[in-house]
Design an enzyme around this catalytic site. Structure first.
Site, PDB file in Angstrom:
ATOM      1  N   GLU A 146       0.994  -5.361  19.363  1.00 36.74           N
ATOM      2  CA  GLU A 146       1.862  -3.837  19.388  1.00 36.74           C
ATOM      3  C   GLU A 146       0.915  -2.857  19.923  1.00 36.74           C
ATOM      4  O   GLU A 146      -0.583  -3.082  19.692  1.00 36.74           O
ATOM      5  CB  GLU A 146       1.508  -3.766  17.275  1.00 36.74           C
ATOM      6  CG  GLU A 146       2.229  -4.402  16.748  1.00 36.74           C
ATOM      7  CD  GLU A 146       2.096  -4.302  15.202  1.00 36.74           C
ATOM      8  OE1 GLU A 146       1.839  -3.066  14.827  1.00 36.74           O
ATOM      9  OE2 GLU A 146       2.634  -5.473  14.787  1.00 36.74           O
ATOM     10  N   ASN A 147       1.620  -1.969  20.298  1.00 36.52           N
ATOM     11  CA  ASN A 147       0.611  -0.870  20.088  1.00 36.52           C
ATOM     12  C   ASN A 147       0.620   0.187  19.355  1.00 36.52           C
ATOM     13  O   ASN A 147       0.735   0.250  18.329  1.00 36.52           O
ATOM     14  CB  ASN A 147       1.447   0.060  21.135  1.00 36.52           C
ATOM     15  CG  ASN A 147       3.122   0.254  21.039  1.00 36.52           C
ATOM     16  OD1 ASN A 147       3.346  -0.457  20.290  1.00 36.52           O
ATOM     17  ND2 ASN A 147       3.864   1.896  20.831  1.00 36.52           N
ATOM     18  N   ALA A 148      -0.402   1.329  19.140  1.00 35.05           N
ATOM     19  CA  ALA A 148      -1.083   1.603  18.448  1.00 35.05           C
ATOM     20  C   ALA A 148      -0.858   2.823  18.447  1.00 35.05           C
ATOM     21  O   ALA A 148      -0.009   3.642  17.028  1.00 35.05           O
ATOM     22  CB  ALA A 148      -2.084   2.347  18.046  1.00 35.05           C
ATOM     23  N   LEU A 149      -0.103   2.959  19.155  1.00 36.03           N
ATOM     24  CA  LEU A 149       0.610   5.226  19.696  1.00 36.03           C
ATOM     25  C   LEU A 149       1.732   4.860  19.718  1.00 36.03           C
ATOM     26  O   LEU A 149       1.998   4.238  20.803  1.00 36.03           O
ATOM     27  CB  LEU A 149      -0.740   5.981  19.993  1.00 36.03           C
ATOM     28  CG  LEU A 149      -1.798   6.350  19.577  1.00 36.03           C
ATOM     29  CD1 LEU A 149      -2.653   6.895  20.907  1.00 36.03           C
ATOM     30  CD2 LEU A 149      -1.735   7.559  18.932  1.00 36.03           C
ATOM     31  N   HIS A 178       0.935  -1.220   0.205  1.00 34.27           N
ATOM     32  CA  HIS A 178       0.456   0.440   0.284  1.00 34.27           C
ATOM     33  C   HIS A 178       1.029   1.559   0.533  1.00 34.27           C
ATOM     34  O   HIS A 178       2.120   1.177   0.097  1.00 34.27           O
ATOM     35  CB  HIS A 178      -0.602  -0.044   1.230  1.00 34.27           C
ATOM     36  CG  HIS A 178       0.123  -0.102   2.164  1.00 34.27           C
ATOM     37  ND1 HIS A 178       0.538  -0.829   2.814  1.00 34.27           N
ATOM     38  CD2 HIS A 178       0.082   0.635   3.232  1.00 34.27           C
ATOM     39  CE1 HIS A 178       1.021  -1.169   4.337  1.00 34.27           C
ATOM     40  NE2 HIS A 178       1.236  -0.139   4.522  1.00 34.27           N
ATOM     41  N   HIS A 202     -11.873   0.861  17.999  1.00 29.69           N
ATOM     42  CA  HIS A 202     -11.927   0.200  19.271  1.00 29.69           C
ATOM     43  C   HIS A 202     -13.485   1.515  19.045  1.00 29.69           C
ATOM     44  O   HIS A 202     -13.581   1.949  20.150  1.00 29.69           O
ATOM     45  CB  HIS A 202     -10.812   0.409  20.275  1.00 29.69           C
ATOM     46  CG  HIS A 202      -9.960   1.648  19.780  1.00 29.69           C
ATOM     47  ND1 HIS A 202     -10.114   2.953  20.622  1.00 29.69           N
ATOM     48  CD2 HIS A 202      -8.628   1.753  19.570  1.00 29.69           C
ATOM     49  CE1 HIS A 202     -10.106   4.017  20.591  1.00 29.69           C
ATOM     50  NE2 HIS A 202      -8.347   3.291  19.596  1.00 29.69           N
ATOM     51  N   GLU A 258      -5.530  -5.354   6.996  1.00 26.35           N
ATOM     52  CA  GLU A 258      -5.956  -7.124   8.077  1.00 26.35           C
ATOM     53  C   GLU A 258      -7.696  -7.095   8.016  1.00 26.35           C
ATOM     54  O   GLU A 258      -8.011  -7.825   7.002  1.00 26.35           O
ATOM     55  CB  GLU A 258      -5.791  -6.060   8.962  1.00 26.35           C
ATOM     56  CG  GLU A 258      -5.025  -6.306   9.820  1.00 26.35           C
ATOM     57  CD  GLU A 258      -4.080  -5.541   9.323  1.00 26.35           C
ATOM     58  OE1 GLU A 258      -2.819  -5.686   9.895  1.00 26.35           O
ATOM     59  OE2 GLU A 258      -3.711  -4.707   8.574  1.00 26.35           O
ATOM     60  N   THR A 268      -3.176  -4.852  17.189  1.00 26.25           N
ATOM     61  CA  THR A 268      -2.569  -3.747  18.183  1.00 26.25           C
ATOM     62  C   THR A 268      -3.182  -3.283  18.961  1.00 26.25           C
ATOM     63  O   THR A 268      -4.312  -3.635  19.469  1.00 26.25           O
ATOM     64  CB  THR A 268      -1.910  -2.345  16.421  1.00 26.25           C
ATOM     65  OG1 THR A 268      -2.197  -1.630  16.839  1.00 26.25           O
ATOM     66  CG2 THR A 268      -3.885  -2.543  16.421  1.00 26.25           C
ATOM     67  N   LYS A 273      -2.051  -8.845  10.545  1.00 21.59           N
ATOM     68  CA  LYS A 273      -2.346  -8.194  11.177  1.00 21.59           C
ATOM     69  C   LYS A 273      -4.126  -7.852  11.359  1.00 21.59           C
ATOM     70  O   LYS A 273      -4.196  -8.018  10.205  1.00 21.59           O
ATOM     71  CB  LYS A 273      -1.769  -6.483  11.200  1.00 21.59           C
ATOM     72  CG  LYS A 273      -0.717  -6.727  11.832  1.00 21.59           C
ATOM     73  CD  LYS A 273       0.368  -4.912  12.358  1.00 21.59           C
ATOM     74  CE  LYS A 273       1.476  -4.610  12.534  1.00 21.59           C
ATOM     75  NZ  LYS A 273       2.652  -5.630  11.051  1.00 21.59           N
ATOM     76  N   ARG A 307       7.450   3.506  18.210  1.00 24.12           N
ATOM     77  CA  ARG A 307       8.720   2.821  16.656  1.00 24.12           C
ATOM     78  C   ARG A 307       9.906   3.829  17.361  1.00 24.12           C
ATOM     79  O   ARG A 307      10.534   4.616  18.313  1.00 24.12           O
ATOM     80  CB  ARG A 307       8.719   4.030  16.154  1.00 24.12           C
ATOM     81  CG  ARG A 307       8.745   3.870  15.223  1.00 24.12           C
ATOM     82  CD  ARG A 307       8.298   4.607  13.415  1.00 24.12           C
ATOM     83  NE  ARG A 307       6.411   4.754  13.427  1.00 24.12           N
ATOM     84  CZ  ARG A 307       6.529   3.544  12.226  1.00 24.12           C
ATOM     85  NH1 ARG A 307       7.195   2.496  12.257  1.00 24.12           N
ATOM     86  NH2 ARG A 307       5.408   3.694  12.266  1.00 24.12           N
ATOM     87  N   ASP A 366       3.559  12.451   8.767  1.00 24.76           N
ATOM     88  CA  ASP A 366       4.182  11.120   8.402  1.00 24.76           C
ATOM     89  C   ASP A 366       5.566  11.567   7.508  1.00 24.76           C
ATOM     90  O   ASP A 366       5.185  12.534   7.313  1.00 24.76           O
ATOM     91  CB  ASP A 366       3.587  10.693   6.957  1.00 24.76           C
ATOM     92  CG  ASP A 366       2.413   9.486   7.465  1.00 24.76           C
ATOM     93  OD1 ASP A 366       2.599   8.717   8.235  1.00 24.76           O
ATOM     94  OD2 ASP A 366       1.863   9.455   6.343  1.00 24.76           O
TER      95      ASP A 366
END
Length: 588
Positions: free
Chosen positions: A454-457, A167, A374, A260, A416, A369, A495, A175
């Site tokens: 994984e953590n999202a933030l 993608h 949520h 996903e 995540t 993934k 990250r 970004d």
């Protein structure tokens, strides 16, 4: 091929991210039929294995407190505690390989990797961008930048998770880089825009190919599935030396644009519109034709794709489709939602089957993934999940069918938002990341999958780390010599960068890695913590969609402890922040 949403959410979350898999293998097996756990003794070390999905539907299994496990022969206290060891990987920067296929800041990244190694991180994760590698033309692959990176990772003594990212990278808040799809793909889209995902208003998303073209030979004679397969085959051939040494421990593939599984609450014109419900992405001519044939086969040719599901920024109760007793609970609505989510299940199964064929015999794992959508989880309609392709309701499990599909490919289910607590999120959007994590993990474990997180933030605080630790070992640390408690397969942390390496943040991160390792030193041999990596076997026989959908029946969730029993110490200031956060959340 990290799915679209995985990257979409991961990249967006560099500021406000909201979203973002166990292993199989054969051997001498002893099946505990009560819960589906399988264990093997090998050289005196007990290994836990999982059974492949049978052709018959599984009966709901007992919750964690009922799990019985064979007593191991472990005697050394350290080896006992290795039953709790969860390896930690760190995501590399999105732009670690530039658009020009060059390793960015080689000396800096090497220094940072050495710092990770010093605090006993197990490995790193990197997106392998299609828009970089095959940018010169069809089947013209250039892996030079990634080979240089992999060499440094290997020299630093780290393992690697490789994400096949088909993608676009970029276009979101924060970004650092934009990596579009290969230009020759975009050129095809100029004359045939229906190769891209399309919403009801006709807006094209040029960041990902619609699954409607999975089997359409539109790309210089190849279908989308064939292009993805060729790409993975080239990766394997070029990176064979790294695969042979075991440095690449898993390859992640996407199950759709939402990574996903489908396109999230994002508008090309408006950007992120959280807490909106998103839009269905099935209005390209290929998916429209598919749906038309589906309703014809069902003798309901009068049924059309939804025209009452609202737009990205809507609330569920403002739409006819998602409001209480709305279209989504009618026969017509249920048919559409089943078709919509099934397209993603079939797509995921086909991609994973190709990946399994490609990496057959390699000592590594496949992973996929599932996105942590949520928001609106506590709403009756679960609208945001439904538009993303997760057909999940109070009386219908939308995640266990994904796990069942994944089970035949010896895959890891990677989920995540494992760092999130409910009180940190918008009450207005009826968010419930904690319950969502519990449901998805339970779905994976009930299908005998290894589950990763994984953590999202980007989070560097003790509270987030302790929430991850809780989810990593939801029933606490096992201090005995049996393998009776659940745990994550691995954790990937978002990250690597200057902020993580700041003194205070890095000290917390160092403690976090130590706690994930159950206060043990780095262990290089997965066999010792009962997650042996063996040569990948051929996927099990195809599971019918009817059999997969039997997994939609709700089952009791595995119980999760409210807090971790091996926490990082929280400072007074941190405790005060938590209290303030909880109070503030009441007024959101």
């Amino acid at each position: 091929m990290a799915s679209y949403l995985n990257s979409k959410l991961r990249r967006w979350t560099e500021k406000t991210r909201v979203h973002e898999g166990p292993r199989y293998r054969k051997g001498t097996r002893q099946v505990n039929k009560k819960v589906g756990l399988q264990q093997t003794k090998n050289a005196g070390i007990q290994q836990r294995h999982f059974s492949a999905l049978s052709s018959n539907a599984r009966a709901p299994r007992a919750v964690t407190t009922e799990i019985s496990a064979e007593v191991s022969t472990l005697t050394d206290e350290t080896e006992k505690m290795l039953a709790n060891y969860v390896p930690v990987f760190v995501m590399l920067p999105l732009d670690v390989i530039t658009l020009d296929n060059v390793l960015k800041n080689k000396d800096e990244i090497e220094s940072q990797l050495k710092q990770l190694k010093e605090v006993e991180v197990d490995g790193v994760m990197v997106d392998v961008w299609w828009g970089i590698v095959e940018s010169d033309g069809p089947k013209q692959y250039n892996w030079s930048g990634y080979r240089n990176l992999f060499q440094i990772v290997q020299e630093c003594g780290l393992k690697l998770q490789a994400i096949m990212s088909f993608h676009q990278c970029g276009g979101n808040i924060g970004d650092p880089i934009t990596i579009p799809l290969p230009q020759w793909i975009l050129d095809i889209g100029e004359s045939n825009p229906d190769i891209f995902y399309t919403n009801r208003s006709g807006t094209r998303n040029k960041e990902y190919l619609t699954i409607g073209v999975d089997h359409e030979p539109l790309f210089h004679g190849r279908t989308a599935i064939e292009m993805y397969s060729d790409y993975m085959r080239s990766f394997k051939e070029t990176m064979s030396d790294f695969l042979e040494t075991g440095m690449i421990v898993d390859v992640e593939v996407g199950l759709g644009p939402a990574g996903e599984l489908r396109y999230p609450s994002y508008s090309l014109n408006q950007g992120w519109v959280f807490p909106g419900i998103g839009e269905f992405q099935c209005y390209d001519k290929y998916l429209k034709a598919d749906f038309k044939e589906a309703v014809k086969q069902a003798s309901h040719e009068e049924w059309q794709l939804p025209d009452d599901a609202g737009t990205y920024n809507d609330r569920p109760d403002s739409t006819t489709f998602f409001r209480p007793n709305g279209t989504y609970v009618t026969e017509k609505g249920k048919f559409f939602l089943t078709w919509y989510s099934n397209k993603l299940l079939v797509h995921g199964d086909q991609i994973l089957d190709k990946a399994n064929q490609t990496f057959l015999g390699c000592k590594m794992r496949l992973a996929a993934k599932v996105a942590g959508i949520h928001w609106w989880y506590k709403a009756e309609s679960h609208a945001a999940e439904l538009t993303s392709g997760y057909y999940n309701l109070k009386d219908r499990d939308g995640y266990r069918p994904i796990a069942r599909m994944l089970s035949r490919h010896y895959g890891i289910l990677n989920f995540t938002c494992v760092e999130m607590r409910n009180y940190e999120q918008s009450a207005r959007a009826k968010c419930a990341p904690e319950e969502l994590v519990q449901q998805v993990f339970s779905a994976g474990w009930r299908e005998d999958l290894d589950v990763a997180g994984e953590n999202a933030l980007p989070r560097f605080d003790v509270r987030a780390c302790n929430q991850i630790l809780k989810n990593a070992r939801p029933n606490g640390v096992n201090r005995n010599d049996e393998l009776s408690k659940l745990r994550m397969y691995a954790m990937t942390y978002l990250r690597l960068g200057a902020v993580l390496l700041q003194n205070k943040n890095f000290q917390i991160f160092k403690s976090f890695v130590r706690k994930m390792h159950a206060d043990l030193d780095y262990c290089s041999n997965p066999d010792k913590y009962y997650k042996p990596i063996v040569p990948l076997e051929r996927s099990k026989p195809e599971i019918s969609i009817e059999e997969i959908l039997k997994a939609t029946e709700p089952a009791e969730l595995y119980p999760f402890d409210p807090e971790t029993d091996m926490p990082i110490e929280v400072t007074v200031g941190g405790m005060l922040f938590t209290v303030i956060n909880k109070i503030t959340s009441l007024f959101k």
